[in-house]
Design an enzyme around this catalytic site. Structure first.
Site, PDB file in Angstrom:
ATOM      1  CG  ASP A  18      -1.424  -6.887   3.865  1.00  0.00           C
ATOM      2  OD1 ASP A  18      -1.987  -6.543   4.915  1.00  0.00           O
ATOM      3  OD2 ASP A  18      -1.558  -6.272   2.792  1.00  0.00           O
ATOM      4  CG  ASP A 108      -3.136  -4.203   8.124  1.00  0.00           C
ATOM      5  OD1 ASP A 108      -2.280  -3.398   7.737  1.00  0.00           O
ATOM      6  OD2 ASP A 108      -4.230  -4.353   7.550  1.00  0.00           O
ATOM      7  CD  GLU A 109       0.861  -2.913   4.445  1.00  0.00           C
ATOM      8  OE1 GLU A 109       1.522  -3.355   3.494  1.00  0.00           O
ATOM      9  OE2 GLU A 109      -0.079  -2.111   4.311  1.00  0.00           O
TER      10      GLU A 109
END
Length: 414
Positions: A18, A108-109
């Site tokens: 993350d 983003d993860e």
DNA sequence: TCTGGGGTCCTAGGACCC
DNA sequence: TCTGGGGTCCTAGGACCC
């Protein structure tokens, strides 16, 4: 089609990676003047805050004014989405270079299953450390990695070790790790569910774990009760899913308070439909359900939706559908003032997987209608009359009840 | 504290069919 | 003619996530 992978049970080999304060970190990376300083991305609403700004209590989704009050020294920058998309692409390339078993969660993860890499590379902790080092060196961004036996525990681990950290939860230490945490850490517990649980005297995950599932279901609903009960008892059998595709695509725009004319809203709708239909075609997807999303001056919202018989990515079809829904909602808009217009097209499938040639579709509809009509004739006048009714139908230009076999279903060309 | 843009999943009621 | 149960689809709304 999404494919699934099995994970080695009993081993902590799922990574949750993350990026830390993703948008703000990209801004600090690209502008040295922002490094070490409180940075807020987004003016009206905080899209992301650097850790320096978070130290003042600034949080994402917070109103811009509230953020400015908490942290007057913050530097506010407008978002640069293309830079974030590019950074995300680079980071995901590193994920895929680490293991083929990558499940993207958002920009983003992602989850990574590295259980099969022990012999080849090493323990998950080593793999996590290498991953972090590569993202830092090659993309210039900080990323946190949680490692555990299940997806949920890995996600909590990455959240707990932020920023720029790595944490492994060993299988024998799961309960000690999870149970002291507040219920807000459970996936699916937001402000409203948290308030309901608090009212029941449940503040920690351990306290929730001590309740019966049925008891929880009364408070938060059946599915949520089962879900939360399972998570609190360390049950999360979901595997890493590779190749999942989204099932809806949408677009929206906030309008501010000023009243808009019908023509203005029509033009905005056309812009949204065009954008979404292009994205559909770009992804070679088609959809069946159109949802119009409206927000009013008083921040109440409504949705209006319609489902069409055959999936499509056609701008013209969706524009017609959207205009119909907008017309029907127009009295509401005039009465309450529209501050947001959004659309979503859902029920997405791969283009070509569900379409019929239009003539075949029409013929099927006609045949079905005539079958119904002849069934009624048979019910009323007996089966002897059916042949004569069909004959009359032919003389009057109607199709015969049973059409020739249309042949195999063919995807529409283009 | 007045609020952006992109999504996911669940619930509940009604229509319709068998 | 009245009645029941089960399943599926559609619409609308709500909660949640990043």
């Amino acid at each position: 089609m999404a494919s699934m992978t099995t994970t080695g049970c009993g081993e902590a080999s799922i990574l949750h990676a993350d990026l830390d304060s993703f948008f703000a970190s990209v801004e600090q990376r690209d502008d040295p003047g922002l490094r070490g300083r409180p940075v807020i991305v987004g003016a009206g609403v905080v899209l992301a805050a650097s850790y320096e700004a978070k130290a003042y209590g600034v949080r994402s989704a917070m109103g811009g004014r509230a953020a400015a009050r908490l942290c007057p020294a913050a530097i506010v920058v407008p978002p640069r989405f293309s830079a974030y998309v590019e950074a995300s692409r680079q980071v995901f390339a590193i994920f895929h270079d680490t293991t083929p078993l990558v499940e993207g969660v958002s920009i983003d993860e992602a989850f990574l299953d590295v259980g099969g890499l022990r012999r080849l590379v090493g323990e998950p902790e080593l793999i996590g450390a290498l991953l972090r080092a590569r993202v830092r060196a090659e993309v210039g961004l900080p990323i946190s990695v949680g490692i555990a036996r299940t997806k949920y525990l890995a996600k909590v681990a990455s959240a707990v070790c932020k920023p720029d950290g790595l944490l492994r939860v060993p299988p024998e230490g799961e309960e000690d790790f999870l149970h002291p945490l507040p219920v807000e850490r459970l996936w699916g517990v937001g402000a409203i569910t948290a308030a309901k649980l608090h009212a029941d005297g449940i503040r920690t995950i351990g306290e929730l774990a001590s309740r019966e599932e049925q008891e929880l279901a009364v408070t938060v609903g059946r599915a949520a009760g089962r879900h939360l009960h399972a998570l609190a008892h360390l049950r999360d059998p979901r595997p890493i899913e590779v190749g999942r595709r989204r099932s809806s695509i949408g677009s929206q725009c906030a309008l501010g308070r000023g009243r808009r004319s019908r023509a203005e809203l029509d033009a905005l709708l056309a812009g949204l439909v065009d954008r979404v239909a292009r994205r559909l075609r770009g992804g070679e997807r088609i959809g069946r359900t159109f949802t119009l999303r409206l927000r009013f001056d008083d921040f109440t919202r409504v949705t209006r939706s319609a489902t069409i018989p055959r999936s499509t990515a056609s701008t013209a079809t969706w524009l017609e559908t959207g205009r119909g829904l907008l017309s029907a909602a127009w009295p509401l808009i005039e009465e309450r003032g529209c501050t947001l217009l959004g659309i979503t097209i859902s029920g997405l499938v791969e283009a070509g997987s569900e379409q019929l040639e239009l003539p075949i579709f029409v013929a099927e509809q006609q045949a079905a209608a005539l079958d119904v009509a002849l069934d009624q004739v048979r019910d009323r006048f007996g089966s002897a009359s059916v042949g004569r009714a069909a004959l009359v139908g032919r003389r009057t230009g109607l199709e015969m009840p049973t059409l020739p076999d249309p042949g195999p279903r063919t995807p529409r060309a283009g």
